[in-house]
Enzyme design. Structure first.
Site, PDB file in Angstrom:
ATOM      1  N   GLU A 103       0.812  -1.136  -0.021  1.00 13.47           N
ATOM      2  CA  GLU A 103       0.024   0.101   0.195  1.00 13.47           C
ATOM      3  C   GLU A 103       0.983   1.295   0.148  1.00 13.47           C
ATOM      4  OE1 GLU A 103      -3.966  -1.801   2.414  1.00 13.47           O
ATOM      5  OE2 GLU A 103      -1.983  -1.161   3.574  1.00 13.47           O
ATOM      6  N   CYS A 116       3.531   8.447   0.985  1.00 15.33           N
ATOM      7  CA  CYS A 116       3.993   7.502   1.757  1.00 15.33           C
ATOM      8  C   CYS A 116       4.122   6.181   0.964  1.00 15.33           C
ATOM      9  CB  CYS A 116       3.236   7.350   3.087  1.00 15.33           C
ATOM     10  SG  CYS A 116       3.978   6.050   4.099  1.00 15.33           S
ATOM     11  N   CYS A 123       7.195  -7.468   6.410  1.00 13.02           N
ATOM     12  CA  CYS A 123       8.477  -6.730   6.901  1.00 13.02           C
ATOM     13  C   CYS A 123       9.041  -8.070   7.905  1.00 13.02           C
ATOM     14  CB  CYS A 123       8.413  -5.710   7.696  1.00 13.02           C
ATOM     15  SG  CYS A 123       9.416  -4.812   8.474  1.00 13.02           S
ATOM     16  N   CYS A 127       8.068  -5.466  14.556  1.00 14.26           N
ATOM     17  CA  CYS A 127       7.600  -4.498  15.559  1.00 14.26           C
ATOM     18  C   CYS A 127       6.260  -4.962  16.051  1.00 14.26           C
ATOM     19  CB  CYS A 127       7.660  -3.021  15.117  1.00 14.26           C
ATOM     20  SG  CYS A 127       9.264  -2.665  14.401  1.00 14.26           S
ATOM     21  N   CYS A 130       2.745  -2.959  14.811  1.00 11.39           N
ATOM     22  CA  CYS A 130       2.809  -2.671  13.395  1.00 11.39           C
ATOM     23  C   CYS A 130       2.028  -3.944  12.760  1.00 11.39           C
ATOM     24  CB  CYS A 130       3.970  -2.424  13.007  1.00 11.39           C
ATOM     25  SG  CYS A 130       3.983  -2.258  11.205  1.00 11.39           S
ATOM     26  N   CYS A 341      -0.132   5.751  10.408  1.00 13.57           N
ATOM     27  CA  CYS A 341       0.968   4.895  11.012  1.00 13.57           C
ATOM     28  C   CYS A 341       0.964   3.600  11.484  1.00 13.57           C
ATOM     29  CB  CYS A 341       1.864   6.002  11.803  1.00 13.57           C
ATOM     30  SG  CYS A 341       3.633   5.585  11.957  1.00 13.57           S
TER      31      CYS A 341
HETATM   32 FE1  SF4 Z   1       8.596  -3.365   9.754  1.00 16.48          FE
HETATM   33 FE2  SF4 Z   1       6.455  -2.221  10.850  1.00 16.48          FE
HETATM   34 FE3  SF4 Z   1       8.875  -2.201  12.180  1.00 16.48          FE
HETATM   35 FE4  SF4 Z   1       8.380  -0.787  10.102  1.00 16.48          FE
HETATM   36  S1  SF4 Z   1       7.353  -0.473  12.252  1.00 16.48           S
HETATM   37  S2  SF4 Z   1      10.275  -1.836  10.547  1.00 16.48           S
HETATM   38  S3  SF4 Z   1       7.201  -2.046   8.737  1.00 16.48           S
HETATM   39  S4  SF4 Z   1       7.681  -4.149  11.510  1.00 16.48           S
END
Ligand code: SF4
Length: 353
Positions: A103, A116, A123, A127, A130, A341
């Site tokens: 996206e 963005c 990923c 995190c 996220c 975010c």
């Molecule tokens: Fe990956 Fe999300 Fe951490 Fe960014 S915030 S590095 S996209 S897991």
């Protein structure tokens, strides 16, 4: 401009967009074209933004045929879908990598129009807060996949700023991100000022050094907690690349290019929002010309923490300002379409074109 090569068999097609001038020279060589054809192709791709090889009318018919025979295409693709927020933020879905979509989020704001962009499908960084991290890693976007996000949206001609803060950790796909940045900023490319581009990182130091050495773009570091154990509980990368080491490295780096450095700090109530954190953050950033962006958190499923209140965020900001650290609270956009975010998952059910 129609995308006249859009129907080519994908697996085999080799996109030209995203290629640097050196890359285009190699293509010219493979196709038996003169070296100067690389510059001509760059002009068609990045200045004229053509949709198909046949639109490159100053290349000979033979050259265009060779390009197609070798499997090249311009490589522009329309978004798969789009959703619009009540605040005019728009989220676009694109074909990503490894069978997963990605996206991009368009954020208009007075005289700014920011896109963005995503750099990876999913990923690896995991995190906890996220949605992208939740889905794991599916593949790196190519420079073509990154540039296409910028080209393909209807608002493309109005864009004033780019942020690499979508899906993925840009430093984990550094080769393709650097290629995309070269295309974006080169005089033969899209001629963007690097001062209009911000690339975020959670602090993968090896690649961060390359980003700093090889570009002049602004850099945003995701901090989220100044305390190692707490940061590690939110961001497992802390173990491999402790934030104190990242800041030490940045402190020793020569920021002669007037690029801007910022620290991103999502605020959770009762987690990282008290004065102890503000003071420790101030210490962490000591000696760095680094502004802090305080970010509201948008709830995601199965994550127990909630956003800090506005009053607490304002106190936190004021404390940092007292400590001599410029801090602002970032306006929240696109929450109703899950474009804010940490909310990007590549699973939008938008209006399909
Ligand atoms: Fe990956 Fe999300 Fe951490 Fe960014 S915030 S590095 S996209 S897991």
């Amino acid at each position: 401009m129609g995308y006249s090569d859009a129907g080519m068999a994908k697996g085999e097609a080799k996109p030209l967009i995203g290629l640097t001038l050196d890359g285009l020279r190699r293509v010219a060589e493979v196709c038996g074209m003169p070296r100067c054809a690389a510059g001509q192709m760059a002009r068609w791709l990045y200045e004229k933004r053509v949709g198909g090889i046949d639109d490159m009318t100053d290349l000979s018919k033979e050259a265009r045929r060779r390009l197609k025979d070798e499997g090249y295409c311009v490589g522009r693709e329309f978004p798969l879908s789009e959703v619009r927020s009540a605040d005019c933020t728009a989220k676009y879905l694109f074909r990503g990598a490894g069978g997963r979509d990605v996206e991009s989020v368009f954020i208009p704001d007075h005289d700014r129009a920011t896109l963005c962009v995503s750099s990876q499908a999913g990923c690896k960084m995991g995190c906890k807060f996220c949605m992208t991290g939740r889905q794991g890693f599916h593949g790196d976007l190519t420079a073509a996949g990154i540039i296409n996000q910028i080209f393909a949206i209807p608002e493309s001609p109005t864009l004033t700023n780019l942020v690499f803060m979508g899906m993925g950790e840009p430093m984990d796909n550094i080769d393709e991100v650097l290629k995309a940045l070269e295309v974006l900023t080169a005089p033969w490319g899209l001629t963007w000022s690097p001062k209009r581009i911000t690339v975020s990182s959670i602090g993968k130091l090896d690649s961060l050094r390359r980003l700093l050495d090889e570009t002049k773009v602004h850099v945003a570091i995701s901090v989220h907690s100044p305390f190692p154990a707490e940061r590690e509980s939110l961001m497992p990368i802390e173990k491999a690349f402790p934030i104190t080491r990242v800041m030490e490295f940045l402190r020793g780096y020569d920021f002669a290019h007037q690029r801007r450095l910022s620290a991103e700090y999502i605020m959770w109530g009762g987690v990282n929002d008290d004065m102890r954190h503000a003071d420790a953050l101030g210490r962490l950033l000591r000696g760095l010309d680094c502004r802090v962006n305080l970010i509201r958190f948008h709830a995601i499923p199965d994550f127990e923490h909630q956003t800090a209140s506005t009053a607490v965020m304002e106190r936190f900001r004021d404390r940092l300002n007292e400590l001599g650290v410029t801090a602002t609270i970032r306006a929240s956009r696109g929450e109703d379409i899950e474009a804010a975010c940490g909310m990007l998952s590549g699973e939008s059910a938008g209006e399909t074109h």
